[in-house]
Design an enzyme around this catalytic site. Structure first.
Site, PDB file in Angstrom:
ATOM      1  N   LEU A   1       0.832  -1.201   0.000  1.00 15.05           N
ATOM      2  CA  LEU A   1       0.000   0.000   0.000  1.00 15.05           C
ATOM      3  C   LEU A   1       0.867   1.252   0.000  1.00 15.05           C
ATOM      4  CD1 LEU A   1      -2.940  -0.985   2.392  1.00 15.05           C
ATOM      5  CD2 LEU A   1      -2.793  -1.150  -0.104  1.00 15.05           C
TER       6      LEU A   1
ATOM      7  N   ASP B   1      10.552   3.684   5.734  1.00 10.96           N
ATOM      8  CA  ASP B   1      10.358   2.243   5.895  1.00 10.96           C
ATOM      9  C   ASP B   1      11.672   1.689   6.450  1.00 10.96           C
ATOM     10  OD1 ASP B   1       8.110   0.190   4.353  1.00 10.96           O
ATOM     11  OD2 ASP B   1       9.932  -0.715   5.194  1.00 10.96           O
TER      12      ASP B   1
ATOM     13  N   ASP C   1      13.778   2.206  11.404  1.00  6.74           N
ATOM     14  CA  ASP C   1      13.094   1.096  12.071  1.00  6.74           C
ATOM     15  C   ASP C   1      12.170   1.684  13.131  1.00  6.74           C
ATOM     16  OD1 ASP C   1      12.275  -1.094  13.525  1.00  6.74           O
ATOM     17  OD2 ASP C   1      14.257  -2.018  13.603  1.00  6.74           O
ATOM     18  N   LEU C   2      10.885   1.388  13.038  1.00  7.58           N
ATOM     19  CA  LEU C   2       9.915   1.946  13.997  1.00  7.58           C
ATOM     20  C   LEU C   2      10.236   1.538  15.428  1.00  7.58           C
ATOM     21  CD1 LEU C   2       6.725   1.262  11.852  1.00  7.58           C
ATOM     22  CD2 LEU C   2       7.466   3.537  12.614  1.00  7.58           C
TER      23      LEU C   2
ATOM     24  N   SER D   1       2.229  -6.711   8.692  1.00  6.96           N
ATOM     25  CA  SER D   1       0.892  -6.617   8.101  1.00  6.96           C
ATOM     26  C   SER D   1       0.145  -7.952   8.076  1.00  6.96           C
ATOM     27  CB  SER D   1       0.984  -6.060   6.682  1.00  6.96           C
ATOM     28  OG  SER D   1       1.706  -6.954   5.871  1.00  6.96           O
TER      29      SER D   1
ATOM     30  N   TYR E   1      -1.442 -10.348  15.454  1.00 10.63           N
ATOM     31  CA  TYR E   1      -1.405  -9.169  14.579  1.00 10.63           C
ATOM     32  C   TYR E   1      -2.649  -8.294  14.794  1.00 10.63           C
ATOM     33  CZ  TYR E   1      -2.506  -6.751  10.186  1.00 10.63           C
ATOM     34  OH  TYR E   1      -2.899  -5.823   9.252  1.00 10.63           O
TER      35      TYR E   1
HETATM   36  P1  NAI Z   1       3.226  -4.521   3.693  1.00 12.12           P
HETATM   37  O1  NAI Z   1       3.689  -5.621   4.573  1.00 12.12           O
HETATM   38  O2  NAI Z   1       3.387  -4.684   2.234  1.00 12.12           O
HETATM   39  O3  NAI Z   1       3.935  -3.145   4.134  1.00 12.12           O
HETATM   40  C1  NAI Z   1       4.290  -2.871   5.451  1.00 12.12           C
HETATM   41  C2  NAI Z   1       5.618  -2.149   5.418  1.00 12.12           C
HETATM   42  O4  NAI Z   1       5.994  -1.868   6.776  1.00 12.12           O
HETATM   43  C3  NAI Z   1       6.736  -2.966   4.795  1.00 12.12           C
HETATM   44  O5  NAI Z   1       7.351  -2.280   3.740  1.00 12.12           O
HETATM   45  C4  NAI Z   1       7.705  -3.210   5.932  1.00 12.12           C
HETATM   46  O6  NAI Z   1       9.085  -3.175   5.541  1.00 12.12           O
HETATM   47  C5  NAI Z   1       7.380  -2.054   6.864  1.00 12.12           C
HETATM   48  N1  NAI Z   1       7.786  -2.375   8.238  1.00 12.12           N
HETATM   49  C6  NAI Z   1       7.621  -3.527   8.905  1.00 12.12           C
HETATM   50  N2  NAI Z   1       8.212  -3.479  10.106  1.00 12.12           N
HETATM   51  C7  NAI Z   1       8.772  -2.238  10.203  1.00 12.12           C
HETATM   52  C8  NAI Z   1       9.534  -1.589  11.189  1.00 12.12           C
HETATM   53  N3  NAI Z   1       9.862  -2.203  12.352  1.00 12.12           N
HETATM   54  N4  NAI Z   1       9.953  -0.326  10.953  1.00 12.12           N
HETATM   55  C9  NAI Z   1       9.637   0.307   9.794  1.00 12.12           C
HETATM   56  N5  NAI Z   1       8.920  -0.271   8.805  1.00 12.12           N
HETATM   57  C10 NAI Z   1       8.492  -1.538   9.008  1.00 12.12           C
HETATM   58  O7  NAI Z   1       1.691  -4.256   4.075  1.00 12.12           O
HETATM   59  P2  NAI Z   1       0.573  -3.476   3.266  1.00 12.12           P
HETATM   60  O8  NAI Z   1      -0.339  -4.445   2.659  1.00 12.12           O
HETATM   61  O9  NAI Z   1       1.206  -2.428   2.445  1.00 12.12           O
HETATM   62  O10 NAI Z   1      -0.216  -2.782   4.459  1.00 12.12           O
HETATM   63  C11 NAI Z   1       0.143  -1.495   4.933  1.00 12.12           C
HETATM   64  C12 NAI Z   1      -0.536  -1.271   6.275  1.00 12.12           C
HETATM   65  O11 NAI Z   1      -1.939  -1.416   6.134  1.00 12.12           O
HETATM   66  C13 NAI Z   1      -0.094  -2.261   7.345  1.00 12.12           C
HETATM   67  O12 NAI Z   1      -0.010  -1.590   8.590  1.00 12.12           O
HETATM   68  C14 NAI Z   1      -1.219  -3.258   7.383  1.00 12.12           C
HETATM   69  O13 NAI Z   1      -1.346  -3.851   8.660  1.00 12.12           O
HETATM   70  C15 NAI Z   1      -2.410  -2.388   7.048  1.00 12.12           C
HETATM   71  N6  NAI Z   1      -3.474  -3.155   6.428  1.00 12.12           N
HETATM   72  C16 NAI Z   1      -3.348  -3.585   5.131  1.00 12.12           C
HETATM   73  C17 NAI Z   1      -4.379  -4.302   4.551  1.00 12.12           C
HETATM   74  C18 NAI Z   1      -4.327  -4.724   3.114  1.00 12.12           C
HETATM   75  O14 NAI Z   1      -5.311  -5.251   2.627  1.00 12.12           O
HETATM   76  N7  NAI Z   1      -3.230  -4.509   2.391  1.00 12.12           N
HETATM   77  C19 NAI Z   1      -5.578  -4.668   5.307  1.00 12.12           C
HETATM   78  C20 NAI Z   1      -5.580  -4.184   6.668  1.00 12.12           C
HETATM   79  C21 NAI Z   1      -4.576  -3.437   7.189  1.00 12.12           C
HETATM   80  C1  15L Z   2      -4.891  -7.442   6.757  1.00 15.64           C
HETATM   81  O1  15L Z   2      -4.888  -6.840   7.823  1.00 15.64           O
HETATM   82  C2  15L Z   2      -3.628  -7.766   6.059  1.00 15.64           C
HETATM   83  O2  15L Z   2      -2.686  -6.731   6.181  1.00 15.64           O
HETATM   84  C3  15L Z   2      -3.802  -8.093   4.599  1.00 15.64           C
HETATM   85  O3  15L Z   2      -2.640  -8.805   4.184  1.00 15.64           O
HETATM   86  C4  15L Z   2      -5.066  -8.886   4.278  1.00 15.64           C
HETATM   87  O4  15L Z   2      -4.909 -10.205   4.606  1.00 15.64           O
HETATM   88  C5  15L Z   2      -6.279  -8.270   4.956  1.00 15.64           C
HETATM   89  O5  15L Z   2      -6.070  -7.941   6.311  1.00 15.64           O
HETATM   90  C6  15L Z   2      -7.516  -9.177   4.886  1.00 15.64           C
HETATM   91  O6  15L Z   2      -8.149  -9.410   5.901  1.00 15.64           O
HETATM   92  O7  15L Z   2      -7.857  -9.602   3.771  1.00 15.64           O
END
Ligand code: NAI
Ligand code: 15L
Length: 267
Positions: A15, A34, A51-52, A75, A136
């Site tokens: 995202l 990131d 790093d967060l 995520s 998570y």
């Molecule tokens: P993703 O896993 O592709 O991206 C998460 C990013 O956070 C990664 O680039 C990773 O390197 C970074 N990260 C992880 N640990 C870290 C740390 N300690 N310090 C700094 N950066 C760190 O996930 P995505 O799909 O892009 O999701 C983005 C956000 O949206 C996440 O918080 C996820 O939980 C949330 N989310 C996403 C959903 C989806 O459908 N894609 C659904 C629900 C929530």
């Molecule tokens: C999330 O929270 C995850 O980040 C994503 O990878 C999907 O699995 C999404 O929920 C989901 O529920 O489909």
């Protein structure tokens, strides 16, 4: 928009890369961060690897920032050694850094897995009891409560978006309910950036007729989704699993993984 510098965490993620592209040019400065490598900065961008879990680095990351889009962290489900530093320590560090540096608003990528153990037969709204379906999901519930503390006690407004499934297209029958298009995600972020609120929870979902969620709170704040998963119903309605806990609960396979409880005791 009154913001000069906008910080996006998780900028190397799925995202984050979508948002980098779609938010380009919208603000004088978009600071991208990131723990993983990112593409070099284009004009109007700053790229900061951080790093967060590193509190001092996160404080520096938040300097001169007006608003944060917090998408960084773990995520998907993982063991505590992974979830704790990224999502719990990381969230504490981010909100504390925001307090120290004077950031006044955070848009938080929460997740439907905060309420994932609720039954699909129940239509819930933003006031539903938390029912995390995994470590998570619990870390996102913690993030929402942390955001409430800093919103009401320290004046850092927070919009917690319980994102469903945000992908280019839905992938299975469950996502006919949970899908959020990238366009609608940006529309929800715009609500987060512009609406007048202190602390709110909304569902990050498109206008899907099969939705599990009453998203009246998002609509009240100004969210009008333009996309829907409904056109994928013919192709995906049959794409279910033979996993009874996954099929019964909103969180799907996140709920059934490691499940050892009593199915009849589920909320
Ligand atoms: P993703 O896993 O592709 O991206 C998460 C990013 O956070 C990664 O680039 C990773 O390197 C970074 N990260 C992880 N640990 C870290 C740390 N300690 N310090 C700094 N950066 C760190 O996930 P995505 O799909 O892009 O999701 C983005 C956000 O949206 C996440 O918080 C996820 O939980 C949330 N989310 C996403 C959903 C989806 O459908 N894609 C659904 C629900 C929530
Ligand atoms: C999330 O929270 C995850 O980040 C994503 O990878 C999907 O699995 C999404 O929920 C989901 O529920 O489909």
């Amino acid at each position: 928009m009154p913001y000069h510098r906008v910080l996006l965490t998780g900028a190397a993620g799925n995202l984050g890369r979508v948002l980098r592209e779609r938010l380009a040019g919208r603000f004088p400065v978009l600071r991208l961060s990131d723990v993983a490598e990112m593409a070099p900065a284009d004009p109007g961008e700053e790229v900061v690897r951080c790093d967060l879990a590193d509190a001092d680095a996160v404080t520096e990351l938040c300097r001169d920032v007006d608003v944060i889009l917090h998408f960084g962290g773990r995520s998907t489900e993982a063991d505590w050694d992974t979830v704790l530093p990224a999502n719990i320590i990381g969230a504490v560090n981010l909100w504390e850094a925001a307090r120290k540096t004077g950031v006044k608003r955070i848009v938080f990528a929460s997740s439907n897995h905060v309420i994932g153990l609720h039954s699909r037969s129940e239509r819930i709204d933003h006031r539903a009891m938390a029912a995390p379906d995994c470590r998570y999901g619990l870390s996102k519930a913690f993030g929402e409560d942390l955001a409430a503390l800093y919103a009401y006690k320290h004046g850092i407004a927070a919009l917690c978006i319980r994102i469903g499934s945000s992908y280019a297209e839905p992938a299975d029958a469950r996502q006919l309910s949970t899908w959020m298009s990238f366009g609608d995600l940006v529309r929800m972020i715009d609500v987060g950036l512009t609406a007048d609120y202190t602390y709110e929870i909304v569902y990050g979902v498109s206008d899907n007729s099969r939705t599990f969620w009453d998203n009246a709170n998002a609509e009240r704040l100004g969210y009008t989704p333009r996309d829907s998963a409904d056109r994928f119903i013919p192709a995906l309605a049959g794409k279910t699993t033979d996993d009874p806990i996954a099929e019964r609960t909103q969180g799907g396979s996140f709920s059934s993984a490691e499940f050892t409880g009593d199915p009849d005791a589920l909320p």
